[in-house]
Design a protein around this motif. Structure first.
Motif, PDB file in Angstrom:
ATOM      1  N   TYR A  59      -2.866   6.344   1.395  1.00 48.49           N
ATOM      2  CA  TYR A  59      -3.124   5.213   0.481  1.00 48.49           C
ATOM      3  C   TYR A  59      -4.748   4.975   0.191  1.00 48.49           C
ATOM      4  CZ  TYR A  59       1.595   3.234   0.371  1.00 48.49           C
ATOM      5  OH  TYR A  59       2.882   3.099   0.182  1.00 48.49           O
TER       6      TYR A  59
ATOM      7  N   ARG B 183      -0.008  -2.278   0.886  1.00 44.08           N
ATOM      8  CA  ARG B 183       0.587  -0.922   0.460  1.00 44.08           C
ATOM      9  C   ARG B 183       1.611  -1.324  -0.535  1.00 44.08           C
ATOM     10  NH1 ARG B 183      -0.192  -0.453   6.247  1.00 44.08           N
ATOM     11  NH2 ARG B 183      -1.894   1.394   6.636  1.00 44.08           N
TER      12      ARG B 183
ATOM     13  N   ASP C 179       1.885   0.113  -4.271  1.00 43.14           N
ATOM     14  CA  ASP C 179       3.080   0.798  -4.830  1.00 43.14           C
ATOM     15  C   ASP C 179       3.565   0.313  -6.014  1.00 43.14           C
ATOM     16  OD1 ASP C 179       2.925   2.677  -2.929  1.00 43.14           O
ATOM     17  OD2 ASP C 179       4.367   1.794  -1.597  1.00 43.14           O
TER      18      ASP C 179
END
Length: 405
Positions: free
Chosen positions: A268, A227, A231
């Motif tokens: 996500y 994750r 990002d």
């Protein structure tokens, strides 16, 4: 294969996936013929078919023992069995599910826990890992042989990267151990790509791909790293970066799985799917470019070790070989090129004896054609094979870059 999950197993987050994979297996045993650990040990439970049965028994509610855990631990996750399987069994995902259940039920001995936690706290952290490697080089003569073999025999310093910003741009995962063990690899890739009119965008915020945590029974931590990388990359993706390039095939195989592993995460799922679609091993980028522009006419005698994560995980077996041959390199024949070298992430530390046997067998095969140098596409394989102190081992892109006029 029919199976009935136990009440507790049926409530696992990936229960339906596990049951579907189990039912795909037809018990043929073709997988054992290409399984490295089965070939070494000759034990049905140390081959894919046996491990599938162990996981089936666990998910059906049978007792879980330390012996079950040991047989699953011995698996390299090389995915050779997936390439061989005529039924398309998604073995590596079943193994991840099974290992998580077994490790939750069977406490590991203190020594194993300390080793695994130590690896998780050092390997994914580039700055800390670099400090440890540098310290190890200083005190190399005082270290036991097993640790000496983990330090790079030949470190080629990184040359400067291009600074001109091209219209075409790609992201590149720097990785966690590669900057210390082979610092010139990513720099060499950036220079070759620059010659082809492609700039590499550095994103230091993107760190370890997450595979180390994920495969050491810290799956949640591994997904958290995924994750964070998403990002870090997302702003450049929105600006039009055309690919996320990996020079380590182990990282590439894991990043290409982000979309599957985060499919149930509403925040996500879509981004992870996009990232997996953009993930490219370096050879996938270069093979589509006009390489004649590089002006390379090499003649070096080279043996190529195709990592499991490249040929079985990413289904790119033969791609690097074709590229190097096209550039003029003289590739030697490598018997049993489909077999694992024994590196397999942290396997060389958690299963050192089996790993060493596989490494020596692989080196014998690679050296049978008397190459000047061995090249590969994954930092784990590179450092593992080079640690034997025999024929020098480098990343293939370094040879290509060195041959630039």
């Amino acid at each position: 294969m029919q199976t009935t999950l136990s009440e507790s197993a049926s409530h696992l987050p990936r229960a339906a996936e596990a049951e579907s994979i189990l039912r795909t297996c037809v018990h043929c045993g073709f997988c054992n013929a290409t399984c490295p650990t089965y070939q070494l040990l000759g034990d049905e439970l140390d081959g894919p078919r046996g491990r599938i049965y162990l996981i089936k028994q666990v998910l059906e509610g049978n007792d879980v023992t330390q012996k079950t855990q040991q047989h699953l631990d011995r698996c390299l996750s090389c995915r050779n069995c997936e390439t061989t399987c005529p039924s398309g069994v998604d073995y590596h995902n079943l193994l991840d599910i099974g290992r998580a259940v077994v490790d939750a039920a069977v406490p590991r001995p203190l020594g194993q826990r300390l080793l695994r936690e130590g690896l998780r706290q050092t390997v994914p952290h580039p700055d800390l890992f670099k400090s440890l490697v540098n310290s190890g080089q200083v005190f190399r003569a005082l270290l036991p042989g097993t640790l000496q073999s983990k330090l790079p025999c030949n470190v080629y310093p990184a040359k400067p990267r291009p600074t001109t910003l091209r219209e075409r741009q790609v992201l590149m995962l720097e990785g966690c151990v590669q900057p210390s063990l082979s610092p010139n690899t990513n720099a060499a890739a950036a220079r070759v790509l620059d010659r082809l009119g492609i700039s590499v965008i550095a994103t230091r915020e993107a760190g370890c791909c997450g595979a180390v945590d994920y495969h050491l029974n810290a799956q949640a931590a591994g997904l958290d790293r995924a994750r964070r990388n998403i990002d870090a990359w997302w702003p450049s993706i929105e600006k039009g970066a055309e690919a996320i390039v990996q020079t380590a095939s182990g990282c590439g195989a894991f990043i290409k799985d982000y979309g599957h592993l985060l499919a149930s995460d509403p925040a996500y799922a879509d981004k992870a799917k996009k990232v997996s679609e953009l993930a490219r091993d370096l050879v996938e980028v270069l093979r589509d470019e006009p390489l004649e522009k590089l002006g390379i006419h090499a003649s070096q005698r080279v043996a190529f070790h195709c990592p499991c994560t490249l040929q079985h995980g990413q289904k790119l077996g033969g791609a690097v070989e074709a590229l190097l041959t096209g550039l003029g390199f003289n590739l030697t024949s490598v018997p049993d090129g489909h077999l694992c070298c024994g590196s397999a992430g942290t396997y060389s530390l958690t299963q050192p004896e089996l790993s060493r046997q596989l490494r020596d067998n692989k080196l014998n095969a690679l050296e049978s054609g008397h190459p000047e140098v061995i090249v590969t596409a994954n930092i784990g394989c590179q450092s593992h094979l080079d640690g034997a102190g025999r024929t020098p081992v480098r990343h293939w892109i370094e040879l290509v870059e060195a041959a630039l006029p």
